[in-house]
Design a protein around this motif. Sequence first.
Motif, PDB file in Angstrom:
ATOM      1  N   SER A   6     103.894  29.751  19.821  1.00 44.53           N
ATOM      2  CA  SER A   6     103.832  29.489  18.897  1.00 44.53           C
ATOM      3  C   SER A   6     105.241  30.269  18.165  1.00 44.53           C
ATOM      4  CB  SER A   6     102.706  29.422  17.883  1.00 44.53           C
ATOM      5  OG  SER A   6     102.217  30.390  17.666  1.00 44.53           O
TER       6      SER A   6
ATOM      7  N   ALA B 184      97.218  36.112  15.973  1.00 42.21           N
ATOM      8  CA  ALA B 184      96.375  34.503  17.302  1.00 42.21           C
ATOM      9  C   ALA B 184      94.982  34.720  17.033  1.00 42.21           C
ATOM     10  CB  ALA B 184      97.158  35.339  18.190  1.00 42.21           C
ATOM     11  N   GLU B 185      94.412  35.575  16.510  1.00 47.57           N
ATOM     12  CA  GLU B 185      92.491  35.686  16.114  1.00 47.57           C
ATOM     13  C   GLU B 185      92.230  35.764  17.733  1.00 47.57           C
ATOM     14  OE1 GLU B 185      91.488  31.955  14.171  1.00 47.57           O
ATOM     15  OE2 GLU B 185      92.102  32.736  12.617  1.00 47.57           O
TER      16      GLU B 185
ATOM     17  N   VAL C 211     101.809  34.147  12.834  1.00 48.19           N
ATOM     18  CA  VAL C 211     101.144  33.341  13.366  1.00 48.19           C
ATOM     19  C   VAL C 211     100.753  31.854  13.720  1.00 48.19           C
ATOM     20  CG1 VAL C 211     100.080  33.103  15.786  1.00 48.19           C
ATOM     21  CG2 VAL C 211     100.420  35.610  14.733  1.00 48.19           C
TER      22      VAL C 211
ATOM     23  N   LYS D 205     100.995  27.501  13.649  1.00 51.17           N
ATOM     24  CA  LYS D 205     100.382  27.009  14.811  1.00 51.17           C
ATOM     25  C   LYS D 205     101.565  25.952  15.684  1.00 51.17           C
ATOM     26  CE  LYS D 205      95.273  26.588  13.536  1.00 51.17           C
ATOM     27  NZ  LYS D 205      94.622  25.660  13.194  1.00 51.17           N
TER      28      LYS D 205
ATOM     29  N   TRP E 195      99.586  35.076  25.028  1.00 50.04           N
ATOM     30  CA  TRP E 195     100.478  35.287  24.183  1.00 50.04           C
ATOM     31  C   TRP E 195     100.987  33.935  23.402  1.00 50.04           C
ATOM     32  CZ3 TRP E 195     103.193  39.106  22.113  1.00 50.04           C
ATOM     33  CH2 TRP E 195     104.462  38.909  21.086  1.00 50.04           C
ATOM     34  N   PRO E 196     100.210  33.787  21.682  1.00 49.43           N
ATOM     35  CA  PRO E 196     100.517  32.822  21.205  1.00 49.43           C
ATOM     36  C   PRO E 196     101.929  31.538  21.901  1.00 49.43           C
ATOM     37  CG  PRO E 196     100.728  34.266  19.872  1.00 49.43           C
ATOM     38  CD  PRO E 196     100.587  35.077  21.078  1.00 49.43           C
TER      39      PRO E 196
ATOM     40  N   VAL F 282     105.859  33.758  16.262  1.00 51.46           N
ATOM     41  CA  VAL F 282     105.414  35.153  15.697  1.00 51.46           C
ATOM     42  C   VAL F 282     106.706  35.855  15.202  1.00 51.46           C
ATOM     43  CG1 VAL F 282     104.479  36.464  16.626  1.00 51.46           C
ATOM     44  CG2 VAL F 282     103.619  34.703  17.885  1.00 51.46           C
TER      45      VAL F 282
ATOM     46  N   MET G 176      94.858  30.464  13.350  1.00 53.80           N
ATOM     47  CA  MET G 176      96.126  30.795  13.255  1.00 53.80           C
ATOM     48  C   MET G 176      95.839  31.960  12.119  1.00 53.80           C
ATOM     49  SD  MET G 176      97.051  31.281  16.330  1.00 53.80           S
ATOM     50  CE  MET G 176      97.635  29.974  18.010  1.00 53.80           C
TER      51      MET G 176
END
Length: 506
Positions: free
Chosen positions: A64, A94-95, A25, A27, A61-62, A66, A1
């Motif tokens: 975590s 989010a890489e 974003v 973790k 979608w992350p 955002v 992230m």
Amino acid sequence: MALRKTWAVALFGVDGALVEIEADVRKGGLPSVQLLGLPDTALQESKNRVRAAIQNCKEDWPASCVTLALSPAAMPKTGTSYDLALACAVLAGAELVPPHRLAGTVLFGELALDGRIRPVRGLLPALLTARREGMRRAVVPADGLAEAHLVEGIDVLGAGHLRDVVAWLRDLGELDRRPPPDAEPPAEDDAPDLSDVLGQPEARWALEVAAAGGHHLLMVGPPGTGKTMLAKRLSGLLPSLTVPEALEVTAIRSIAGDLSESATLIRTPPFVAPHPSLSIPALIGGGTGLARPGAVSRAHRGVLLLDEACELGAKRLEALRTALEEGEVRLARRDGTLRYPARFQLVLATNPCPCAPARDLDCQCPPQVRRRYLGKLSGPLLDRVDLRVRMRPITAMTVQAGAEPEGSAAVRKRVENARAAARQRWSAHGWQTNTEVPGPVLRREFALPAAATALLDRGLEVGAITARGADRCLRVAWTLADLDGRDRPDAEHVAAALEFRDRRAA
């Protein structure tokens, strides 16, 4: 992230500002999405649109926290054009996509829930802002590619779906960069021709003077005498717009949402004729939040016809004063103050009284009713109208042999020659037409001999005209001299200009 950023543009009228979108974003923490930077309701809802679009494109979608920040944070952000930039910022944060192609790239587009990229308003002025701010590349909706290619000096890419943009960011595909085929400009023959109008020699001459100098015009007369027909033919007498003028006009149409998918640069002067029942916001510009352009701005560099002007009411007519004097409107609203250009030629057409008979002798209106009716055209407003003409009743429907009415082509040629002379004279100052020249310049640097302005001085002495009216008479006199091929006006030109301001014509 990671912390990543993308770029978008915020529009305030025809002006824009580059917006930096940062995506943080994290973790840890509970899954959530925060959107910062004074977003309006439509932009606040983009969180849900972006999430659904990313998930429906089979991307993760992350799960975590955002945080999306739009900077400058104190500047209000409106609209849905930020969706694509927000989605790319989240994916990069989010890489899930590499960030190297996002550097120097501005992104536009509203996202559908399935990932389709929908067109947005104001693409042309937004791209002009991005180019001015040094952005090298722009990703725009595929349906707006024709409009985007009107801006030179920036690499334009078109995308129809979020999947296409994700593949481009991953170097797995390329976006559409093909310019659209050139559209055929509208033929000049499609414009109404001046030869269709019967008679009215004084009104025809006033129309030619108005076209040559960019002057405002008032026509008063009974119904059916050709007021509207003449006004509709004024734009056909004007020369084509220059490239900077065409960009201004096209940008306003883009903000108003009037451009088609096959958008081309608008090179013909616009003609706008709103209904007399229009509201003040529709005339000047307005709306909730950040105001949109009104009729005066959509007629920028063209003609605004207010037919049945006295039916509009005094409030609507008085709202035109600032635009007529300054060539722009400034709209102060809750979310900020906007500026829209409004340098147009105003044509007012009205009946002399409410009953409007074919002949003045048949009028049934008492004198106070006639005064009250024409009194809606106030003195300060009429003072800003250069040319006033009284229409004649039509006495014959047949055209005599050898007296064929003159067409638009011949008049346009004289207008172009007069405008060329004015443009050459004022080129060092940056003015295009005589009506743009400030009064102090005409009185000092380009002062006429006392013999030429004697009648004008007499009018000021007896109160027949105001100081503003005298300046406008000088501008009309220079236009008359240009039409005559003279280097400067003489006493006859000043007298003719003063006659155009005769109050009896109103």
